[in-house]
Design an enzyme around this catalytic site. Structure first.
Site, short mmCIF file in Angstrom:
data_model
loop_
_atom_site.label_atom_id
_atom_site.label_comp_id
_atom_site.label_asym_id
_atom_site.label_seq_id
_atom_site.Cartn_x
_atom_site.Cartn_y
_atom_site.Cartn_z
N GLY A 1 0.86 -1.18 0.00
CA GLY A 1 0.00 0.00 0.00
C GLY A 1 0.89 1.23 0.00
O GLY A 1 2.12 1.10 0.03
N SER A 2 0.27 2.41 0.01
CA SER A 2 1.07 3.63 -0.09
C SER A 2 2.07 3.75 1.06
O SER A 2 3.20 4.21 0.87
CB SER A 2 0.15 4.85 -0.12
OG SER A 2 -0.79 4.75 0.94
N GLU B 1 3.76 1.54 2.44
CA GLU B 1 4.85 0.56 2.37
C GLU B 1 5.76 0.79 1.16
O GLU B 1 6.85 0.22 1.10
CB GLU B 1 4.31 -0.88 2.28
CG GLU B 1 3.57 -1.34 3.51
CD GLU B 1 2.18 -0.76 3.55
OE1 GLU B 1 1.86 -0.06 4.53
OE2 GLU B 1 1.41 -0.95 2.59
N GLU C 1 -4.32 -10.05 2.63
CA GLU C 1 -3.28 -10.22 3.64
C GLU C 1 -3.38 -11.54 4.40
O GLU C 1 -2.37 -12.04 4.92
CB GLU C 1 -3.28 -9.04 4.61
CG GLU C 1 -2.74 -7.74 4.00
CD GLU C 1 -3.77 -6.93 3.23
OE1 GLU C 1 -4.88 -7.45 2.96
OE2 GLU C 1 -3.48 -5.77 2.89
N HIS D 1 -0.12 -3.91 4.87
CA HIS D 1 -0.58 -2.53 4.81
C HIS D 1 -1.13 -2.14 6.17
O HIS D 1 -1.79 -2.95 6.84
CB HIS D 1 -1.67 -2.43 3.73
CG HIS D 1 -2.03 -1.01 3.41
ND1 HIS D 1 -1.11 -0.01 3.35
CD2 HIS D 1 -3.23 -0.45 3.13
CE1 HIS D 1 -1.71 1.12 3.04
NE2 HIS D 1 -3.00 0.88 2.90
N HIS E 1 -11.40 -29.49 22.88
CA HIS E 1 -12.32 -28.75 22.02
C HIS E 1 -13.72 -28.70 22.65
O HIS E 1 -14.52 -27.85 22.32
CB HIS E 1 -12.39 -29.41 20.63
CG HIS E 1 -13.13 -28.62 19.60
ND1 HIS E 1 -13.38 -29.11 18.34
CD2 HIS E 1 -13.68 -27.39 19.61
CE1 HIS E 1 -14.06 -28.22 17.65
NE2 HIS E 1 -14.26 -27.16 18.38
N GLY F 1 -7.20 -24.13 14.42
CA GLY F 1 -8.61 -24.31 14.05
C GLY F 1 -9.15 -23.16 13.23
O GLY F 1 -10.31 -23.18 12.82
C1 LIG Z 1 -12.08 -18.60 10.41
C2 LIG Z 1 -13.05 -19.65 10.78
N1 LIG Z 1 -14.37 -19.43 10.60
C3 LIG Z 1 -15.26 -20.39 10.92
C4 LIG Z 1 -14.85 -21.56 11.47
C5 LIG Z 1 -15.86 -22.63 11.90
N2 LIG Z 1 -15.77 -23.83 11.10
C6 LIG Z 1 -15.16 -24.94 11.55
S1 LIG Z 1 -15.23 -26.20 10.52
C7 LIG Z 1 -16.12 -25.31 9.40
C8 LIG Z 1 -16.59 -25.95 8.13
C9 LIG Z 1 -15.52 -26.20 7.13
O1 LIG Z 1 -16.13 -26.67 5.98
P1 LIG Z 1 -15.39 -27.54 4.91
O2 LIG Z 1 -14.06 -27.01 4.64
O3 LIG Z 1 -16.29 -27.69 3.75
O4 LIG Z 1 -15.16 -28.93 5.59
P2 LIG Z 1 -16.22 -29.99 6.10
O5 LIG Z 1 -16.60 -29.55 7.46
O6 LIG Z 1 -17.38 -29.98 5.16
O7 LIG Z 1 -15.45 -31.24 6.11
C10 LIG Z 1 -16.34 -24.03 9.86
C11 LIG Z 1 -17.07 -22.99 9.12
C12 LIG Z 1 -13.46 -21.74 11.67
N3 LIG Z 1 -12.97 -22.83 12.21
N4 LIG Z 1 -12.60 -20.76 11.29
#
Ligand SMILES: Cc1ncc(C[n+]2csc(CCOP(=O)(O)OP(=O)(O)O)c2C)c(N)n1
Length: 535
Positions: free
Chosen positions: A41-42, A44, A63, A86, A293, A412
């Site tokens: 960006g500007s 940088e 990013e 940026h 989890h 995750g």
């Molecule tokens: C940034 C982010 N947003 C939302 C989630 C919640 N989340 C966990 S698993 C998942 C579904 C992923 O879908 P896909 O890649 O199609 O795999 P599938 O579950 O169908 O095997 C989501 C939205 C997350 N882990 N990270």
């Protein structure tokens, strides 16, 4: 009089003064950081007014993708990667993958642009308020140097901190007018990183290992990260210990076809205790104890068992709820344990049950997809995975048995896998990289496709298209929810998407087409996306 003295001091060493830019370039070169992952960006642009010929700018079109690529590259090169973002909005976009890099313990030196110092009082366009606070708490250190002259020293410090285990991202905010100011060069230094274990504590662990009857090991990502793979295998073999992988581990740290391999621990307290039941000593190698989890209750380890943890991470050691923790480098500590006299032989415990062959069926099942990938992939290929719902199936049918052969995010946070595959492929040009990505996950940072094409990296992107967020549909059951909302994503044409980004695209619907299509993609010299329609 005082003013005169000050001027005299300033002129000291005047002849050795160079621009902040030149001083930073020299340092980066010395640190082996000549690939710059960025989106400019500007604020940088002046950073690389005269971009050095021996440097490479790796452009990411958002990013999050920039940081994900840098993460993969840093893990695969075992050196910190340099990122340039940026100012405020760029850091904001990057935040998800900064969080992941922090959890992955990936060393990154992240620089971000800032407005010119002289106009900061007037809330200028694109400036970052409290720039150093923005990426916290997911950076190990964050700084906007008080003076332009201090920028090179800040970069050096950011590098040494990023590389000190547990590794992680650091952040330096740099006002745009700093780059042309004069400063004195900063010499690169040796900052040693290995942490030797306390000999007494390690001897106590060695004695406990020799004396126990049924040891079990739990390996985490730090074993592979610290290049302690061979040592971990040797220690398990010496003690005939069963070996589990810690929950949500981001790397493969033990050969999954080894007779001592037991499987993957779930991220659930009661289920872990159940899996480890019957063992009298639990040795955690390079892993948190444990990553949960879901809510759980009761003991963290089976009754009657003693826990020892060997970790490079003082924070892990501090929050581990039971047992003895030793903070030290994995490789040297395990080598020290191996230097002890061999213990009495123990019987070989039962290994993991081998899965049967999956029949082709009428439509492609995820198990058949994983089995086919295992059949056709080159032995030295690398898989970068982000397919949450498919992971347990992958863990059954697609085994890894080499160091540096598997990467996923430990956080995750979706959006890491696709760009990380680009970073790994850039670092490991002689090996095939397969990105195994869920259809939902592929949409978080799919600008990585463009970068793969731009860099001419023959990555095979396998999109597991089940038309939904299956992991969330499964997880809904934990809360007693019958039908989760917002989990259907039908209607995305991944083949067209790939083509639009300059990547060859193919769709596979029939089981008999799968192996030939994968083989064709693996033989190609260009990136390919294969959309696999799974039942
Ligand atoms: C940034 C982010 N947003 C939302 C989630 C919640 N989340 C966990 S698993 C998942 C579904 C992923 O879908 P896909 O890649 O199609 O795999 P599938 O579950 O169908 O095997 C989501 C939205 C997350 N882990 N990270």
């Amino acid at each position: 009089m005082q003013q005169e003295k000050k001027n005299d001091q300033l002129s000291d060493g005047e002849e050795s003064r160079i621009t902040v830019r030149e001083a930073v370039v020299r340092l980066l070169r010395a640190f082996g950081m000549t690939s710059l992952f960025g989106n400019p960006g500007s604020t940088e642009l002046p950073m690389f007014r005269d971009f050095p010929d021996d440097f490479r700018y790796v452009l990411g079109l958002q990013e999050g993708t920039v940081v994900g690529m840098a993460d993969g590259y840093a893990q695969a090169t075992r050196n910190a990667a340099l990122v340039n973002l940026h100012s405020a909005a760029g850091v904001g976009h990057a935040m998800g993958n900064i969080f992941t890099a922090y959890k992955n313990r990936t060393p990154l030196v992240i620089t971000a642009g800032q407005q010119a110092r002289s106009i900061l009082p007037y809330e200028p366009f694109l400036f970052s308020a409290q720039a150093t606070e923005l990426p916290k708490p997911y950076v190990k250190w964050s700084c906007e140097p008080a003076r332009a002259e201090d920028v090179p020293a800040a970069i050096a410090r950011a590098y040494y901190i990023a590389m000190q285990p547990p590794c992680g991202p650091t952040f330096v905010s740099i006002p745009v007018d700093d780059w042309d100011r004069l400063t004195t060069p900063v010499e690169p230094r040796l900052v040693s990183k290995s942490l030797r274990a306390d000999p007494q504590a390690l001897a106590a662990l060695g004695d406990a290992l020799d004396a126990c009857e049924r040891p079990v090991f739990v390996v985490g990502a730090a074993v592979d990260r610290d290049d302690a793979w061979d040592e971990a295998v040797a220690l398990a073999e010496r003690h005939n210990a069963r070996v589990w992988v810690s929950p949500m581990s981001g790397r493969c740290s033990f050969p999954e076809r080894h007779p001592l391999f037991a499987g993957f621990l779930p991220a659930n307290r009661e289920a872990i205790v159940e899996r480890l039941a019957g063992h009298d000593l639990v040795l955690s190698l390079g892993a948190p104890v444990f990553t949960y989890h879901v809510e759980g209750f009761g003991p963290h380890i089976p009754p009657g068992a003693t826990l020892y943890q060997l970790t490079e991470d003082p924070d892990f050691a501090a929050w581990t709820p039971v047992g003895t923790s030793i903070v030290a480098s994995l490789r040297s500590s395990i080598a020290d344990l191996l230097a002890r006299p061999a213990p009495n032989a123990r019987p070989l415990p039962a290994g993991r049950e081998k899965p049967g062959r999956v029949p082709a069926g009428e439509r492609i099942s995820e198990a058949f997809l994983m089995q086919t990938l295992a059949d056709v992939r080159p032995a030295d290929s690398i898989v970068v995975e982000e397919a949450p719902g498919s992971r347990p199936i992958m863990q059954t049918h697609l085994p890894f048995d080499r160091t540096e052969s598997f990467y996923t995010c430990s956080s995750g946070g979706l959006g890491h896998g696709m760009p990380a595959a680009v970073g790994v492929a850039l670092a490991k040009r002689s090996q095939r990289v397969i990105a195994l990505i869920g259809d939902g996950s592929s949409m978080y940072c799919n600008q990585a496709l463009w970068s793969a094409a731009d860099l001419d990296l023959p990555i095979v992107f396998v999109i597991v298209n089940n038309g939904c967020y299956a992991a969330l549909d499964h997880f809904a059951g934990v809360f007693g929810i019958e039908r989760a909302v917002g989990t259907t994503l039908a209607g995305i044409d991944f083949v067209s998407l790939a083509k639009g980004m300059g990547v060859a695209g193919m769709r596979v619907e029939r089981p008999d087409e799968l192996a030939p299509t994968l083989r064709e993609a693996l033989a190609s010299s260009r990136p390919t996306l294969i959309e696999v329609m799974v039942a």
